[in-house]
Scaffold this active site. Structure first.
Site, short mmCIF file in Angstrom:
data_model
loop_
_atom_site.label_atom_id
_atom_site.label_comp_id
_atom_site.label_asym_id
_atom_site.label_seq_id
_atom_site.Cartn_x
_atom_site.Cartn_y
_atom_site.Cartn_z
N SER A 144 0.87 -1.17 0.00
CA SER A 144 0.00 0.00 0.00
C SER A 144 0.91 1.22 0.00
CB SER A 144 -0.89 -0.02 1.24
OG SER A 144 -1.64 1.16 1.33
N LYS A 150 -1.30 -1.18 -4.34
CA LYS A 150 -2.42 -0.29 -4.00
C LYS A 150 -1.87 1.11 -3.86
CE LYS A 150 -4.82 0.26 0.42
NZ LYS A 150 -5.64 -0.45 1.44
N LYS A 199 -2.84 5.11 -2.90
CA LYS A 199 -3.83 5.98 -2.28
C LYS A 199 -4.13 7.13 -3.23
CE LYS A 199 -4.07 3.97 1.81
NZ LYS A 199 -5.32 3.53 2.43
N ASP A 210 -7.15 3.31 -3.42
CA ASP A 210 -7.89 3.42 -2.15
C ASP A 210 -8.08 4.90 -1.85
OD1 ASP A 210 -9.00 3.23 0.37
OD2 ASP A 210 -7.31 2.17 1.29
N GLU A 262 -11.15 1.03 -3.76
CA GLU A 262 -11.47 0.82 -2.35
C GLU A 262 -12.05 2.09 -1.73
OE1 GLU A 262 -8.15 -0.86 -0.22
OE2 GLU A 262 -9.00 -0.43 1.75
N ASP A 288 -13.95 -0.94 2.81
CA ASP A 288 -13.06 -1.07 3.97
C ASP A 288 -13.78 -0.44 5.17
OD1 ASP A 288 -11.10 -0.61 5.93
OD2 ASP A 288 -9.61 0.23 4.61
N LYS A 297 -10.34 -6.14 8.02
CA LYS A 297 -9.33 -5.84 9.04
C LYS A 297 -9.94 -6.29 10.34
CE LYS A 297 -7.64 -1.71 6.65
NZ LYS A 297 -7.65 -0.23 6.62
N GLY A 352 -4.41 -3.66 6.23
CA GLY A 352 -3.45 -3.37 7.30
C GLY A 352 -3.68 -2.01 7.90
O1 OSB Z 1 -7.27 2.33 4.23
O2 OSB Z 1 -6.19 0.52 4.17
C1 OSB Z 1 -6.30 1.67 4.59
C2 OSB Z 1 -3.22 2.60 6.70
C3 OSB Z 1 -3.80 3.39 7.66
C4 OSB Z 1 -5.16 3.64 7.59
C5 OSB Z 1 -5.93 3.10 6.56
C6 OSB Z 1 -5.37 2.28 5.61
C7 OSB Z 1 -3.97 2.06 5.67
C8 OSB Z 1 -3.22 1.27 4.68
C9 OSB Z 1 -1.93 0.66 5.17
O3 OSB Z 1 -3.55 1.19 3.52
C10 OSB Z 1 -1.79 -0.77 4.79
C11 OSB Z 1 -0.66 -1.42 5.55
O4 OSB Z 1 -0.70 -1.54 6.81
O5 OSB Z 1 0.30 -1.86 4.90
MG MG Z 2 -8.51 1.19 2.97
#
Ligand code: OSB
Ligand code: MG
Length: 373
Positions: free
Chosen positions: A137, A163, A165, A191, A216, A241, A265, A293
């Site tokens: 990510s 992934k 953001k 995401d 996402e 999510d 999660k 995560g």
């Molecule tokens: O939306 O998945 C998410 C980290 C903090 C808050 C939200 C998200 C995330 C990540 C990190 O995408 C994923 C990781 O822990 O590798």
């Molecule tokens: Mg997410």
């Protein structure tokens, strides 16, 4: 079994680099760790995934700490239970919300139960995979060029899914640039962490041409109706999510057509019992799931790895190895990823499968509270 003591500790762990999502940025994690002890002396650790700020969820490390101390731990401590399955209903009754706080305790009890039985957490929950597939990510970057560089590094390292953001203004052009820099076959997804609204549907539809694995959580966390409307306009599957906080919300998503994939999660849904129920109902309806995560330490990562070994976790999870985020993790061995983007599930080791570096945790500890005897 009976849990007699829960010790809460807060540690500070600086990330190797700041992690930016549409709703905020993190550079040092404030992590709440739990050390649980049963009446027969078995000890296991768990982690609360609540963040520093209420930008991902309303929960933060401080609200979780309060909720665990005041309402959650008192429900569990000193009480005779049949097993970890008893915890989720005990905590749901007349305590609304606070899923991350509940999950930290609930998952810890699963960990203690595995320790007590002398088997791995994975075996205890019926996990079937010997190794899990890993995706990376990548936070929001200043330019598409810098992002594409990070994507290529991730692919070279072996990650099996990318992934990225996104947020308004850093979306279509960023995806176009990245897609043109990699193969059209590479598993790529975005995401948005709630950053879009109904006025942005055209922009989101423009993402349809890039062969994304999924989009996402584009819309607000409590907005299953507009997600359903958006899904009808898109070829690309939506993945939820933040919206999926319980098995009921997963059922709602399926019934309304608000998405076609779920990011599970365990911290967000109140723990393993709920996460497994969501896994099962999604499997029944042909909805693939994957494990997300929350920038966890190696302790939280252990739980994600055990969960991701269940059969319907068929898409690579956001479960990076320790060295993606940390100069040094708090577990040994640290979580490592093969060059093919896989992490081995510690099936042969009891409990969470790694040992916790208690000396290091004491050094990093800035706050501590003992609950129970
Ligand atoms: O939306 O998945 C998410 C980290 C903090 C808050 C939200 C998200 C995330 C990540 C990190 O995408 C994923 C990781 O822990 O590798
Ligand atoms: Mg997410």
């Amino acid at each position: 079994m009976r849990i007699d003591r829960i010790t809460l500790r807060e540690i500070r762990l600086p990330l190797k680099e700041p992690f930016r999502i549409s709703s905020g940025v993190t550079d040092t994690r404030r992590i709440c760790l739990l050390e649980l002890m049963s009446s027969d002396g078995a000890v296991e650790w768990s982690e609360c995934v609540a963040g520093e700020e209420p930008n991902y969820s309303y929960e933060t490390i401080d609200t979780a700490w309060l909720a665990i101390r005041e309402w959650i731990a008192p429900r569990i401590l000193g009480k005779e239970i049949r097993g970890p399955e008893d915890i989720f209903p005990l905590l749901e009754k007349d305590i609304r919300g606070h899923g991350m706080a509940k999950a930290a305790v609930e998952m810890g009890v699963w960990g203690v139960a595995a320790r007590t039985k002398g088997i791995s957490l994975t075996r205890l929950i019926g996990g079937v995979r010997k190794e899990i597939e890993v995706g990376i990510s990548i936070g929001i970057q200043p330019t598409p060029q810098i992002l594409a560089e990070k994507v290529k590094q991730g692919l070279a390292r072996g990650y099996r899914k990318i992934k990225m953001k996104i947020e308004p203004g850093k979306d279509v052009e960023y995806v176009r640039y990245v897609r043109s820099a990699i193969s059209t076959e590479t598993h790529l997804m975005v995401d948005a962490n709630n950053a879009y609204g109904e006025a942005d549907f055209e922009c989101l539809q423009a993402l349809d041409e890039f062969n994304l694995l999924m989009i996402e959580q584009p819309l607000a966390c409590d907005d299953l109706v507009r997600h359903a409307r958006l899904q009808k306009l898109l070829r690309t599957p939506l993945c939820l999510d933040e919206s999926i906080t319980s098995v009921e919300r997963a059922q709602d998503m399926i019934e309304l057509g608000s998405g076609r994939i779920v990011n599970i999660k365990p911290g967000r849904v109140g723990g393993f019992t709920s996460a497994i129920a969501i896994h099962d109902i999604c499997a029944k309806h042909g909805i693939p799931v994957w494990c997300g995560g929350m920038l966890e330490s190696g302790i939280g990562r252990a739980y994600n790895i055990a969960l991701a070994s269940l059969p319907n976790f068929s898409i690579p999870g956001d479960i990076s190895p320790s060295d993606r985020y940390w100069e040094r993790d708090v577990v040994s061995p640290e979580w490592v990823m093969s060059n093919e983007g896989r992490i081995a599930v510690p099936l042969a080791s009891p409990g969470i499968g790694v040992s916790v570096d208690t000396e290091r945790i004491e050094k990093l500890c800035v706050r501590r509270e003992v609950l129970g005897v």
